[in-house]
Design an enzyme around this catalytic site. Structure first.
Site, PDB file in Angstrom:
ATOM      1  N   VAL A 143      15.037 -38.560  36.043  1.00  0.00           N
ATOM      2  CA  VAL A 143      13.846 -37.711  36.176  1.00  0.00           C
ATOM      3  C   VAL A 143      12.575 -38.498  35.824  1.00  0.00           C
ATOM      4  CG1 VAL A 143      12.715 -35.670  35.210  1.00  0.00           C
ATOM      5  CG2 VAL A 143      15.170 -35.629  35.632  1.00  0.00           C
ATOM      6  N   MET A 144      12.578 -39.124  34.647  1.00  0.00           N
ATOM      7  CA  MET A 144      11.369 -39.800  34.163  1.00  0.00           C
ATOM      8  C   MET A 144      11.133 -41.135  34.879  1.00  0.00           C
ATOM      9  SD  MET A 144       9.961 -37.860  31.963  1.00  0.00           S
ATOM     10  CE  MET A 144       8.864 -38.783  30.909  1.00  0.00           C
ATOM     11  N   GLY A 145      12.206 -41.906  35.062  1.00  0.00           N
ATOM     12  CA  GLY A 145      12.067 -43.225  35.688  1.00  0.00           C
ATOM     13  C   GLY A 145      11.461 -43.135  37.078  1.00  0.00           C
TER      14      GLY A 145
ATOM     15  N   SER B  86       5.386 -38.670  26.759  1.00  0.00           N
ATOM     16  CA  SER B  86       5.532 -37.219  26.823  1.00  0.00           C
ATOM     17  C   SER B  86       4.825 -36.667  28.048  1.00  0.00           C
ATOM     18  CB  SER B  86       4.944 -36.548  25.580  1.00  0.00           C
ATOM     19  OG  SER B  86       4.978 -35.135  25.766  1.00  0.00           O
TER      20      SER B  86
ATOM     21  N   LYS C  89       6.494 -40.082  18.609  1.00  0.00           N
ATOM     22  CA  LYS C  89       7.043 -39.282  19.723  1.00  0.00           C
ATOM     23  C   LYS C  89       8.086 -38.300  19.180  1.00  0.00           C
ATOM     24  CE  LYS C  89       8.048 -37.444  23.494  1.00  0.00           C
ATOM     25  NZ  LYS C  89       9.166 -37.596  24.333  1.00  0.00           N
TER      26      LYS C  89
ATOM     27  N   HIS D 278       6.252 -35.591  17.568  1.00  0.00           N
ATOM     28  CA  HIS D 278       5.664 -34.810  18.676  1.00  0.00           C
ATOM     29  C   HIS D 278       6.697 -33.780  19.139  1.00  0.00           C
ATOM     30  CE1 HIS D 278       5.534 -34.040  23.011  1.00  0.00           C
ATOM     31  NE2 HIS D 278       4.230 -34.210  22.987  1.00  0.00           N
ATOM     32  N   ASN D 279       7.921 -34.246  19.338  1.00  0.00           N
ATOM     33  CA  ASN D 279       8.959 -33.330  19.806  1.00  0.00           C
ATOM     34  C   ASN D 279       9.297 -32.273  18.757  1.00  0.00           C
ATOM     35  OD1 ASN D 279       8.925 -35.054  21.953  1.00  0.00           O
ATOM     36  ND2 ASN D 279      11.131 -35.258  22.116  1.00  0.00           N
TER      37      ASN D 279
ATOM     38  N   GLU E  77       6.726 -29.770  18.999  1.00  0.00           N
ATOM     39  CA  GLU E  77       7.023 -29.045  20.251  1.00  0.00           C
ATOM     40  C   GLU E  77       8.124 -27.997  20.030  1.00  0.00           C
ATOM     41  OE1 GLU E  77       7.729 -31.757  23.677  1.00  0.00           O
ATOM     42  OE2 GLU E  77       9.630 -30.696  23.863  1.00  0.00           O
TER      43      GLU E  77
ATOM     44  N   LYS F 106      18.299 -32.349  22.584  1.00  0.00           N
ATOM     45  CA  LYS F 106      18.757 -33.722  22.795  1.00  0.00           C
ATOM     46  C   LYS F 106      18.609 -34.581  21.545  1.00  0.00           C
ATOM     47  CE  LYS F 106      18.540 -34.417  27.756  1.00  0.00           C
ATOM     48  NZ  LYS F 106      17.690 -34.897  28.845  1.00  0.00           N
TER      49      LYS F 106
HETATM   50  P1  NDP Z   1      17.961 -38.526  33.289  1.00  0.00           P
HETATM   51  O1  NDP Z   1      19.210 -37.952  32.750  1.00  0.00           O
HETATM   52  O2  NDP Z   1      17.260 -37.814  34.384  1.00  0.00           O
HETATM   53  O3  NDP Z   1      18.241 -40.010  33.802  1.00  0.00           O
HETATM   54  C1  NDP Z   1      18.931 -40.894  32.999  1.00  0.00           C
HETATM   55  C2  NDP Z   1      18.890 -42.268  33.628  1.00  0.00           C
HETATM   56  O4  NDP Z   1      19.585 -43.130  32.750  1.00  0.00           O
HETATM   57  C3  NDP Z   1      19.589 -42.346  34.977  1.00  0.00           C
HETATM   58  O5  NDP Z   1      18.904 -43.267  35.789  1.00  0.00           O
HETATM   59  C4  NDP Z   1      20.961 -42.873  34.592  1.00  0.00           C
HETATM   60  O6  NDP Z   1      21.606 -43.580  35.610  1.00  0.00           O
HETATM   61  C5  NDP Z   1      20.584 -43.815  33.486  1.00  0.00           C
HETATM   62  N1  NDP Z   1      21.684 -44.095  32.591  1.00  0.00           N
HETATM   63  C6  NDP Z   1      22.360 -43.207  31.837  1.00  0.00           C
HETATM   64  N2  NDP Z   1      23.306 -43.853  31.130  1.00  0.00           N
HETATM   65  C7  NDP Z   1      23.202 -45.146  31.455  1.00  0.00           C
HETATM   66  C8  NDP Z   1      23.895 -46.310  31.065  1.00  0.00           C
HETATM   67  N3  NDP Z   1      24.904 -46.243  30.181  1.00  0.00           N
HETATM   68  N4  NDP Z   1      23.527 -47.499  31.608  1.00  0.00           N
HETATM   69  C9  NDP Z   1      22.524 -47.559  32.496  1.00  0.00           C
HETATM   70  N5  NDP Z   1      21.834 -46.504  32.911  1.00  0.00           N
HETATM   71  C10 NDP Z   1      22.171 -45.313  32.382  1.00  0.00           C
HETATM   72  O7  NDP Z   1      17.007 -38.782  32.034  1.00  0.00           O
HETATM   73  P2  NDP Z   1      15.434 -38.670  31.913  1.00  0.00           P
HETATM   74  O8  NDP Z   1      14.786 -39.449  33.002  1.00  0.00           O
HETATM   75  O9  NDP Z   1      15.066 -37.258  31.718  1.00  0.00           O
HETATM   76  O10 NDP Z   1      15.194 -39.392  30.510  1.00  0.00           O
HETATM   77  C11 NDP Z   1      15.187 -40.787  30.346  1.00  0.00           C
HETATM   78  C12 NDP Z   1      14.694 -41.058  28.931  1.00  0.00           C
HETATM   79  O11 NDP Z   1      13.376 -40.512  28.794  1.00  0.00           O
HETATM   80  C13 NDP Z   1      15.534 -40.392  27.839  1.00  0.00           C
HETATM   81  O12 NDP Z   1      15.531 -41.188  26.694  1.00  0.00           O
HETATM   82  C14 NDP Z   1      14.788 -39.101  27.563  1.00  0.00           C
HETATM   83  O13 NDP Z   1      15.053 -38.594  26.270  1.00  0.00           O
HETATM   84  C15 NDP Z   1      13.347 -39.594  27.710  1.00  0.00           C
HETATM   85  N6  NDP Z   1      12.365 -38.564  28.018  1.00  0.00           N
HETATM   86  C16 NDP Z   1      12.654 -37.537  28.893  1.00  0.00           C
HETATM   87  C17 NDP Z   1      11.703 -36.576  29.169  1.00  0.00           C
HETATM   88  C18 NDP Z   1      11.984 -35.469  30.127  1.00  0.00           C
HETATM   89  O14 NDP Z   1      11.148 -34.525  30.172  1.00  0.00           O
HETATM   90  N7  NDP Z   1      13.046 -35.507  30.908  1.00  0.00           N
HETATM   91  C19 NDP Z   1      10.372 -36.626  28.534  1.00  0.00           C
HETATM   92  C20 NDP Z   1      10.161 -37.781  27.710  1.00  0.00           C
HETATM   93  C21 NDP Z   1      11.131 -38.690  27.455  1.00  0.00           C
HETATM   94  P3  NDP Z   1      22.659 -42.828  36.595  1.00  0.00           P
HETATM   95  O15 NDP Z   1      21.809 -42.212  37.654  1.00  0.00           O
HETATM   96  O16 NDP Z   1      23.481 -43.925  37.102  1.00  0.00           O
HETATM   97  O17 NDP Z   1      23.419 -41.862  35.762  1.00  0.00           O
END
Ligand code: NDP
Length: 620
Positions: A168-170, A288, A343, A346-347, A350, A417
Site C-alpha cells: 500500500v505505502m510503497g 504518516s 512516529k 504519533h500512532n 492516534e 499492528k
Molecule cells: P503492505 O502489507 O501493503 O505491504 C507490505 C510490503 O512488504 C509488500 O510489498 C510485501 O511484499 C513486502 N514484504 C512483506 N514481507 C516481506 C519480506 N519478508 N521480505 C520482503 N518483502 C516483504 O504494507 P504497507 O505498505 O501498508 O506498510 C509498509 C510499512 O509501512 C509497514 O511497516 C507499515 O507499518 C508502515 N506504514 C503503513 C501505513 C499504512 O497506512 N498502511 C502508514 C505508515 C506506515 P509481497 O507483496 O511480496 O507480500
C-alpha cells in the site's frame, strides 16, 4: 576496455581526473611471468590470464567498496569480463572502438611498449565486442572522447532513487517520488500467487514518470546511481533485517538505506550501528498519512545520520505535505531511532484520538441517528475541534453500501499492528504516564474478545436502557478536555525521551510537521506549534489549565452517564483520573510507601523531613 593501443591508459587517466576517481592500469597487476612472456612476444593463454583477472576482480570489489575507480583493461573476451565482474556487477564498461589499421598505425609510432605491434592481429582475433556499455570511436581527439563518455555516462539511465516493497505505502510513495521528477527503480519480491506485483505497478505509472521495475534484487541495486538511496517500505520486524542482509553484499560504501516502515526505534538504532560498521548509512523514517497521504503528501519524520539525511532530504521534502505557512511537513528529528520513536508516539496519540471518537459514538448512537451524529461531528469540525480523524469519522457515519450504513455492519473488533503497545511500553521504560494511549490499546484488546463478551453479555443483568439525554455541549467540552490530556501525555513522552536519549527534539517543529499529511493533523496540533515554542509542557499554559479546570464538570457528566448506562468510556475516565491526580497535592502514595516499607523495608520519605532523608519503621 579495448585492444592494446586503443588509448585505454590515456583516456582512463583523463577520465579519472575528470571524475576524481583513482586510476588503475590492469597491466600493472600482471604477474611477472606474464610480463616476461609479453615482452618476448609470446601470446598469453587463458591459464596465464585467469589468475590475473581474479586478482583484478578482487581489487575492483575493494575499489568499488570505497568510492569506485577507473580501470584500464583490455578485457577482450566476454569470459574475461565475466571474471572481472564476478565480485561486483556494478561496472560501467567503456569500449574504445577503433579499426585495426588505425591502431596499427598508432602503435607503430609508439616506443617502449611491451606489446609488439604484430600481436595486434591476435588481439583483434580474440576481441568479442560487448553489446552493452558505452562505445566510443577512438578516431576522435582524447578531449572529444572524454566529452562523449561524460555525456553518455550522464544518460546511462541509472535511477536516482530506489524503493523496495510495493505494498500500500510503497506503491503510493513511489508514484509520489516519480511524479516529482526523480528517476526511480522499484523492487518487490516474487512470491507464489503474487508474481505480477511489479508488472502491475508499472502499468499504473503515469505519463512522464521514469520508473524501472525489478524482481531481482541485484539488478535493482545496480540500476541505482551512487550513493544509492534505497527506501525499504515493507512490514516491520525480521523482514527488514532479512532485506538488509540481502542488500549488504550488493551495496557500496556510502550507500544509504532508508527504512520508512513502522520499525521499533531500538531496532533502528541497532541497524544504524550495524550498517555504519559496514560503511553504509541507515536512516529511520517515520511516515504518516496512510495510502492517500503517501501518494499526495505525507508527514515525514526522518531520524539517524544527519549527513546521510541531507543527501535524501530533497527527495523526502519534495514528496511531503505542506503546512499552512508553505513549509514542508518533513524535518530532521534527531539521531538514532528518533524518527521512528516520534512516529510510534504519533500512532499512540492516534490510537487515543480514534478511541475517544469511538466512545462519543457509543454515547450518541443509542439516542441519535447516524445522520444526526454526522451533523454533530461536522459542526465540531468547523471549529477548534477540527481534525482529520473527526472529519473522516463524520464521513464514515453515513456511508452506505447496498442501501445500508456500512458502520452498522462492521464487526466491533479492532485490530492493531503494535505501535500502540510500543508507545505504552516506551512510557513505562521512561517512567512517565501515557494512560490515554495505553487505555486505547487495551480498549482494542477488549474488543478482540468478541466471543467472550457475547457469552458474558447474556449472563449479566440488563443495563438501565432508559436513555435520558446527555448534553451534546458537555460531550463536546469533555472531548476537547480529553484531547488536551492526550496531547499533553504524548508530547511529554517525547520530551522525556529526547532528554533521556539526547535527541534534542523540538516539540514545536514536530507539531508543525504534524499539522498536515498525517493522521493526527488538527487545529489543536496547529496551536501546539506556538504552545511549544515557549513551553515544554501544555500545563505551563494558563489558558489550557483554566480550560481543564472549568470543564471538569463536563467530563463528570459524561462519565456519570456512561456509568449509569453501562457504556465503557476508558479514555474519558483516564483523562479525568490523570487530570485529577496531577492537580492533587496529596495523593495516597503514602499508603504505598508504608506498605513497601512494611513488607520489604524499602524505606520512605516524610513530609516533615528533607527529600534526601529516608526512614524505616519496625511495623511488627
Ligand atoms: P503492505 O502489507 O501493503 O505491504 C507490505 C510490503 O512488504 C509488500 O510489498 C510485501 O511484499 C513486502 N514484504 C512483506 N514481507 C516481506 C519480506 N519478508 N521480505 C520482503 N518483502 C516483504 O504494507 P504497507 O505498505 O501498508 O506498510 C509498509 C510499512 O509501512 C509497514 O511497516 C507499515 O507499518 C508502515 N506504514 C503503513 C501505513 C499504512 O497506512 N498502511 C502508514 C505508515 C506506515 P509481497 O507483496 O511480496 O507480500
Amino acid at each position: 576496455m579495448g585492444v592494446s593501443g586503443c588509448g585505454k591508459t590515456t583516456i582512463g587517466k583523463k577520465l579519472s581526473k575528470k571524475l576524481e576517481l583513482p586510476f588503475y592500469d590492469a597491466d600493472d597487476f600482471h604477474p611477472k611471468s606474464n610480463v616476461d612472456k609479453m615482452k618476448k612476444g609470446i601470446p598469453l593463454h587463458n591459464e596465464d590470464r585467469f589468475p590475473w583477472l581474479n586478482i583484478l576482480a578482487d581489487s575492483i570489489k575493494k575499489w568499488q567498496d570505497d568510492k569506485g575507480a577507473i580501470v584500464a583493461c583490455s578485457a577482450l573476451k566476454e569470459s574475461y569480463r565475466e571474471i572481472l565482474s564476478s565480485k561486483n556487477k556494478d561496472i560501467v564498461w567503456i569500449y574504445l572502438d577503433g579499426s585495426q589499421s588505425l591502431i596499427q598505425n598508432r602503435m607503430e609510432r609508439r616506443q617502449n611498449h611491451f606489446m609488439k605491434a604484430e600481436m595486434l592481429t591476435s588481439q583483434f582475433n580474440d576481441l568479442e565486442v560487448p553489446n552493452y556499455g558505452i562505445h566510443v570511436a577512438i578516431s576522435q581527439s582524447p578531449e572529444e572522447i572524454i566529452n562523449e563518455i561524460m555525456l553518455k555516462l550522464k544518460f546511462m539511465d541509472k535511477s536516482f532513487f530506489g524503493v523496495i516493497g510495493l505494498g500500500v505505502m510503497g506503491k503510493s510513495l513511489s508514484l509520489n517520488i516519480a511524479e516529482k521528477g526523480y528517476s526511480l527503480s522499484v523492487y518487490n519480491r516474487n512470491t507464489a500467487g503474487e508474481e505480477n506485483v511489479v508488472e502491475d505497478f508499472l502499468k499504473i505509472k503515469e505519463v512522464g514518470m521514469k520508473i524501472k521495475g525489478f524482481t531481482a534484487l541485484e539488478e535493482f541495486v545496480y540500476s541505482l546511481e551512487r550513493p544509492r538511496k534505497i527506501l525499504i517500505m515493507i512490514k516491520a520486524g525480521n523482514a527488514i533485517d532479512a532485506v538488509i542482509e540481502a542488500l549488504i553484499p550488493l551495496l557500496s560504501r556510502g550507500d544509504i538505506i532508508i527504512d520508512g516502515g513502522n520499525s521499533h526505534f531500538t531496532d533502528t538504532k541497532r541497524r544504524a550501528i550495524y550498517l555504519e560498521n559496514k560503511g553504509l548509512s541507515f536512516v529511520g523514517v517515520g511516515v504518516s498519512g496512510g495510502e492517500e497521504g503517501a501518494r499526495k503528501g505525507p508527514s515525514i519524520m526522518p531520524g539517524g545520520n544527519k549527513t546521510s539525511y541531507s543527501i535524501i532530504a530533497p527527495v523526502l521534502e519534495s514528496i511531503a505535505a505542506v503546512d499552512k505557512g508553505g513549509t514542508k511537513c518533513c524535518t530532521y528529528i534527531g539521531p538514532g531511532g528518533a524518527g521512528h520513536f516520534v512516529k510510534m508516539i504519533h500512532n499512540g496519540i492516534e490510537y487515543a484520538e480514534m478511541q475517544l471518537l469511538a466512545e462519543i459514538y457509543n454515547l450518541l448512537s443509542p439516542t441519535k441517528t447516524n445522520e444526526e451524529i454526522k451533523e454533530i461531528f461536522r459542526e465540531w469540525n468547523s471549529g477548534e475541534l477540527a481534525s482529520y480523524l473527526l472529519e473522516i469519522t463524520a464521513d464514515i457515519m453515513t456511508k452506505k453500501e447496498d442501501g445500508e450504513y456500512v458502520i452498522d455492519l462492521i464487526l466491533d473488533k479492532a485490530g492493531n499492528k503494535g505501535t500502540g503497545s510500543w508507545s505504552t511500553k516506551a512510557a513505562f521504560d521512561l517512567g512517565t504516564v501515557n494512560t490515554m494511549m495505553s487505555s486505547a490499546v487495551f480498549a482494542r484488546y477488549v474488543s478482540a474478545f468478541k466471543e467472550k463478551r457475547k457469552s458474558l453479555a447474556k449472563r449479566i443483568n440488563k443495563a438501565d436502557d432508559v436513555r435520558d439525554s446527555l448534553s451534546v455541549a458537555d460531550i463536546k467540552n469533555a472531548y476537547k478536555f480529553a484531547r488536551i490530556i492526550n496531547h499533553q501525555q504524548g508530547f511529554e513522552v517525547i520530551r522525556l525521551a529526547s532528554e533521556t536519549y539526547n535527541w534534542n527534539i523540538s516539540l514545536s517543529d514536530l507539531s508543525r510537521i504534524w499539522t498536515n499529511g498525517c493522521i493526527i493533523r488538527s487545529a489543536l496540533m496547529t496551536d501546539c506549534i506556538s504552545h511549544f515554542k515557549t513551553n515544554s509542557d501544555l500545563f505551563e499554559l494558563p489558558e489550557i489549565v483554566d480550560y481543564l479546570n472549568a470543564n471538569e464538570d463536563a467530563v463528570k457528566s459524561v462519565l456519570i452517564y456512561g456509568l449509569k448506562h453501562r457504556i465503557p468510556l476508558p479514555l474519558f475516565a483516564e483523562a479525568n483520573t490523570y487530570w485529577i491526580s496531577i492537580t492533587t497535592e496529596r495523593l495516597s502514595a503514602n499508603i504505598i510507601q508504608a506498605q513497601r516499607d512494611y513488607f520489604g523495608a524499602h524505606t520512605y520519605q516524610r513530609i516533615d523531613a528533607s527529600d534526601d532523608q529516608y526512614f524505616h519503621t519496625n511495623w511488627y
